[in-house]
Write a protein that holds these residues in place. Sequence first.
Motif, mmCIF file in Angstrom:
data_model
loop_
_atom_site.group_PDB
_atom_site.id
_atom_site.type_symbol
_atom_site.label_atom_id
_atom_site.label_comp_id
_atom_site.label_asym_id
_atom_site.label_seq_id
_atom_site.Cartn_x
_atom_site.Cartn_y
_atom_site.Cartn_z
ATOM 1 N N GLN A 44 -4.266 -0.725 -6.237
ATOM 2 C CA GLN A 44 -4.820 -1.394 -5.067
ATOM 3 C C GLN A 44 -5.539 -2.682 -5.448
ATOM 4 O O GLN A 44 -5.441 -3.680 -4.744
ATOM 5 C CB GLN A 44 -5.741 -0.446 -4.299
ATOM 6 N N VAL A 73 -2.117 -4.506 -4.364
ATOM 7 C CA VAL A 73 -2.228 -4.513 -2.910
ATOM 8 C C VAL A 73 -3.223 -5.562 -2.420
ATOM 9 O O VAL A 73 -2.920 -6.373 -1.554
ATOM 10 C CB VAL A 73 -2.620 -3.119 -2.370
ATOM 11 N N TYR A 81 0.831 -1.203 0.000
ATOM 12 C CA TYR A 81 0.000 0.000 0.000
ATOM 13 C C TYR A 81 0.870 1.259 0.000
ATOM 14 O O TYR A 81 0.608 2.206 -0.736
ATOM 15 C CB TYR A 81 -0.937 -0.014 1.213
#
Length: 128
Positions: free
Chosen positions: A118, A122, A74
Amino acid sequence: MIKSMNNSFSRFLLVGGTSTILDYVIYIILSRYIDYSLAKVISMCCACTYSFFLNKEFSFKDQSKNNIDQLIKYVVAQVINITVNVLVNAFVLKTVGIKIIAFIVATGTAMIVNYLLQKVFVFRGVKK
């Protein structure tokens, strides 16, 4: 796939919007009592922490327990996101010469990059 992306993207936008509001409110309150730069660092840290956990659980429905690995990813994603934002802003500002246009284009571009980072980097262990 498209419906899943639209739902997660809508949730991502909601988290991002509330994260921005949280950042702003904390910054405004703290900057009354402490140096504005320190207030901004604290407000951004709070907003990023809030955003990480809400995006993990709410936006991407990731139920894995890899919080440390994901947190590192992140942070990397946020560094990339900020870099894209700054570079696009500078390019558009030099090209068009209008700050608000540069800000909007940079923010929109960075938002899409941030979402994709993301989603695929992530929180790629998304549970359906």
